[in-house]
Design a protein around this motif. Sequence first.
Motif, PDB file in Angstrom:
ATOM      1  N   ARG A 101      37.250 -14.655 -17.584  1.00  0.00           N
ATOM      2  CA  ARG A 101      37.236 -14.838 -19.045  1.00  0.00           C
ATOM      3  C   ARG A 101      38.406 -14.101 -19.691  1.00  0.00           C
ATOM      4  N   ALA A 102      38.796 -12.973 -19.135  1.00  0.00           N
ATOM      5  CA  ALA A 102      39.944 -12.246 -19.686  1.00  0.00           C
ATOM      6  C   ALA A 102      41.227 -13.062 -19.550  1.00  0.00           C
ATOM      7  N   LEU A 103      41.386 -13.694 -18.393  1.00  0.00           N
ATOM      8  CA  LEU A 103      42.558 -14.551 -18.206  1.00  0.00           C
ATOM      9  C   LEU A 103      42.561 -15.708 -19.199  1.00  0.00           C
ATOM     10  N   LEU A 104      41.396 -16.287 -19.436  1.00  0.00           N
ATOM     11  CA  LEU A 104      41.321 -17.387 -20.400  1.00  0.00           C
ATOM     12  C   LEU A 104      41.632 -16.893 -21.811  1.00  0.00           C
ATOM     13  N   TRP A 105      41.113 -15.710 -22.182  1.00  0.00           N
ATOM     14  CA  TRP A 105      41.417 -15.149 -23.506  1.00  0.00           C
ATOM     15  C   TRP A 105      42.921 -14.927 -23.659  1.00  0.00           C
ATOM     16  N   GLU A 106      43.532 -14.392 -22.632  1.00  0.00           N
ATOM     17  CA  GLU A 106      44.975 -14.146 -22.690  1.00  0.00           C
ATOM     18  C   GLU A 106      45.748 -15.456 -22.839  1.00  0.00           C
ATOM     19  N   SER A 107      45.331 -16.473 -22.104  1.00  0.00           N
ATOM     20  CA  SER A 107      45.995 -17.772 -22.196  1.00  0.00           C
ATOM     21  C   SER A 107      45.833 -18.369 -23.591  1.00  0.00           C
ATOM     22  N   VAL A 108      44.625 -18.268 -24.146  1.00  0.00           N
ATOM     23  CA  VAL A 108      44.375 -18.825 -25.479  1.00  0.00           C
ATOM     24  C   VAL A 108      45.248 -18.146 -26.523  1.00  0.00           C
ATOM     25  N   ILE A 109      45.365 -16.820 -26.440  1.00  0.00           N
ATOM     26  CA  ILE A 109      46.174 -16.098 -27.438  1.00  0.00           C
ATOM     27  C   ILE A 109      47.647 -16.454 -27.298  1.00  0.00           C
ATOM     28  N   LEU A 110      48.163 -16.434 -26.072  1.00  0.00           N
ATOM     29  CA  LEU A 110      49.584 -16.735 -25.876  1.00  0.00           C
ATOM     30  C   LEU A 110      49.919 -18.164 -26.281  1.00  0.00           C
ATOM     31  N   LEU A 111      49.135 -19.116 -25.757  1.00  0.00           N
ATOM     32  CA  LEU A 111      49.429 -20.511 -26.056  1.00  0.00           C
ATOM     33  C   LEU A 111      49.106 -20.836 -27.514  1.00  0.00           C
ATOM     34  N   GLY A 112      48.054 -20.232 -28.066  1.00  0.00           N
ATOM     35  CA  GLY A 112      47.718 -20.491 -29.462  1.00  0.00           C
ATOM     36  C   GLY A 112      48.808 -20.041 -30.404  1.00  0.00           C
ATOM     37  N   VAL A 113      49.337 -18.831 -30.167  1.00  0.00           N
ATOM     38  CA  VAL A 113      50.418 -18.331 -31.025  1.00  0.00           C
ATOM     39  C   VAL A 113      51.655 -19.213 -30.888  1.00  0.00           C
ATOM     40  N   GLY A 114      52.046 -19.493 -29.650  1.00  0.00           N
ATOM     41  CA  GLY A 114      53.242 -20.307 -29.443  1.00  0.00           C
ATOM     42  C   GLY A 114      53.101 -21.701 -30.020  1.00  0.00           C
ATOM     43  N   CYS A 115      51.975 -22.365 -29.748  1.00  0.00           N
ATOM     44  CA  CYS A 115      51.785 -23.735 -30.222  1.00  0.00           C
ATOM     45  C   CYS A 115      51.662 -23.798 -31.742  1.00  0.00           C
ATOM     46  N   ALA A 116      51.029 -22.789 -32.348  1.00  0.00           N
ATOM     47  CA  ALA A 116      50.920 -22.773 -33.814  1.00  0.00           C
ATOM     48  C   ALA A 116      52.294 -22.642 -34.460  1.00  0.00           C
ATOM     49  N   LEU A 117      53.128 -21.756 -33.910  1.00  0.00           N
ATOM     50  CA  LEU A 117      54.479 -21.605 -34.454  1.00  0.00           C
ATOM     51  C   LEU A 117      55.282 -22.880 -34.228  1.00  0.00           C
ATOM     52  N   GLY A 118      55.116 -23.504 -33.056  1.00  0.00           N
ATOM     53  CA  GLY A 118      55.807 -24.753 -32.783  1.00  0.00           C
ATOM     54  C   GLY A 118      55.400 -25.861 -33.722  1.00  0.00           C
ATOM     55  N   ALA A 119      54.105 -25.905 -34.090  1.00  0.00           N
ATOM     56  CA  ALA A 119      53.638 -26.937 -35.021  1.00  0.00           C
ATOM     57  C   ALA A 119      54.267 -26.754 -36.393  1.00  0.00           C
ATOM     58  N   ALA A 120      54.353 -25.495 -36.857  1.00  0.00           N
ATOM     59  CA  ALA A 120      54.945 -25.240 -38.172  1.00  0.00           C
ATOM     60  C   ALA A 120      56.422 -25.619 -38.199  1.00  0.00           C
TER      61      ALA A 120
END
Length: 840
Positions: A758-777
């Motif tokens: 679950r820690a690995l999944l949390w880390e992936s969600v934060i990294l990809l979420g931040v990157g993808c959100a900035l990419g969308a903007a």
Amino acid sequence: MKLSSILRLYRVRLRARLTQELFAVLGIAIGVALLFASQVANTSLDGSVQRLNDGIVGQMRFELASRDNSGFDERLLGEVTRLPGVQAAAPVVEQNANVVGPTGQRSVDLVGTDPRLARLGGSIARHVGALRLAGGARVFTLPIKLAKEVGVVSIRPVEVQVGARSEHVLLIPRFADIGASGLGGSPIGLASLRTVQRIAGMQGRLTSIYVRTGSRTAAEVHAGLERLSGGRLNVRPADSTSRLFRRAAGPVNQSTALFSALSALVGFLFAFNALLLTVPQRRSLIEDLRLDGYTRRMIVEILLLDALVLGVLASLLGLVLGEVVSAALFNSDPEYLSFAFPIGSERVLTVGSILIALLGGILAAAAGVLMPLRSAILERPTKTTPLTSRISPRSSLALLGVAVACLGVTTAILLAAPSSAIVGVVSLTFALLLCLPALLDLAVLAAERLQNLSRGAAPHVALIELRSRNTRVRSLAIAATGAIAVFGSVSIQGARDGLQRGLDTSARTIDSAADIWVTAAGASNALATTPFDDVASAKLRLLPGVNSVRLYRGSFLDWGDRRVWTLAQPRVSSPPISASEIVGGDAKTAFARLRQHGWVILSRALAASHDLHLGQSFSFPTPQPSAFRIAALSTNLGWPPGAMVLNADDYARAWASGRPSAYQITLSRGASAAVVSREVSDTLGPDSGLRTETKGQRERLQYASASQGLSRLTQIRSLVLIAAVLAMAAAMGAMIWQRRRRLADMKVDGFSRAVLWRALLWESVILLGVGCALGAAFGAFGQLLLSRALSVVTGFPVIESTPILGAIANFALITAVAVAIVAVPGYAAARVRPAVGLQE
């Protein structure tokens, strides 16, 4: 160092980091595949038409061509042959036709000639002579691929429709594939001259004469052809079709090149980010080599070998992947260009495309290996500063200042120079990457605040890893991969959707002029450009439910290096095009003038190429040369070379022909379009070459054609999406694999497998979420830039909008898919044995 020593050292090191290197190879290969496949999209169009033209024209130098499909008297051939300097002349009849077989139909360019062109033409034309069978049998041939589309696998008769005519002709499906390597899947039907003349009802008429002459007499022959043309025929080089097509495909190639450049940038950054994941291992190597007495030059040689091996292996794998993806996605021709040109689905692979992809992969490997380690190479061992240390607040502010400057450059290009959109895309990408570290730090800080409200161990472990200096570079690489992926996808999709809406609006306005349309059959006649004899309008006016039958006229006409689409609505029709497509002049005034004599609406690109302006009079090279004045300037109405709109009466005078290219039928009040459409079809009869469509059916056909015309942009976006998901999954998988020993240590400390997963999944969600959100903007901004560039550079009608929903959808899709894929290696890594952490 000796090469053998470098290779021995590389082999020893490779055993210890094979998995990490394979992930880096995969990341570079994905970038190379993206670059290669987008290059294939750009070269296939022009290359296939050039091969086809060479296969027919061969050694011919000039072409004397009719300005419409009614042709000219074939007795002109004798006069051409007698011109001083003419070595040979070959007659040709070319007509747009629709082939109807047992299971389908296909639009083709039907070409008829005689043995003169068969002897002197290219590899395709040489096979026409063998079609002259005894008894004057009407025979023609199609490529086997097209023959199968209409349900013919052996010799049998099929129906061939030309205009309002319909004839049964014997089809030989395999013949064109024997030795005619340039034909491929191109929509070309070959027959003898007399056969095509009989099918099209053009006995005694030709559409072209190809002329062979020596270089010394070329000027004299050209002047003689001009005299014979009398200003009513075109005298041009024999390869003019290829030149006209290059101009027609120019805006398409420009837009594709714009998106290909974006996808290539995405691919390069994917590859670079994949190599960032191997930086910690190589930095440790440099420190060990320094302690062992290696000089800087030796270290650079060792690293260059790393880059060369990675680059070559990854590039070769990328070419294979790119070929597979290209064959799967770029397997259809842009059908809308086949309305006026005989193009097929042939994919053309050039040496240049292969070399560009190979060079890109090797450069990405070299940059990814050397650039992040430049400080470790140059600094002394005693003063080595960890590469992964955090950026100081002052440096962060400096990076944000540079990012703001890059955004300013992009904004200036958007407002003042949209034709330089690729520069704006590059500066926007730099701004995105410069903003990412600060945004990631803010996201981690916010997650820490929220984590204080939770008692779960998994989020706590994930934040520990994200705060670690040892994983800083890898975290930024993964977040950057997601950001670039969404940025490219949102930019391309938003611009493509705006163009789709513009083309749909254009088609809807043109089609709304009638409730029912009757045109020549065939998909290539979607723009109603094939004239036919008026054989049924009087009968159609007598049908119940029919209020009026008007004659619409239109065709393609060559003007300079452009094949222009001419639209001629009847005077009493509603506005012929949408007012939103008027880009110069007043729409209301222009539509009123269009109903008068001698006024036209001209595409802005056409006016610019001939240095024309509003109100100016100009001579248009119609079959009966005529003068017109410009009432307004418009977009190109979705036809890349440009369009001209006039009224049907002026068209009839300028073309010296009253033949329509469509019947426009309006219904009486209360009449059913479906019922009247069936009655119209019954009146025309089963042997007619005409088809009947309601306004709604025709609009759907136009929408489908527009969507198909944008297929290249859709395919490139699909490539970016596929590469994005694979690159992020590979990056996360590599990072997770590298941390197996760290996970084993944490198991020794008492953390369970479920918590670590679950820690690995949390880390992936934060990294990809931040990157993808900035990419969308940033992608929303990129879409505005690309839409403006498409409108200005290509002349397409584009309806600009802010793709908020599309950005959110791309953000959610890419993030969710990448995290779902990462869950598998994450689960496998979480099962690592605690004993691994105790190994030296």
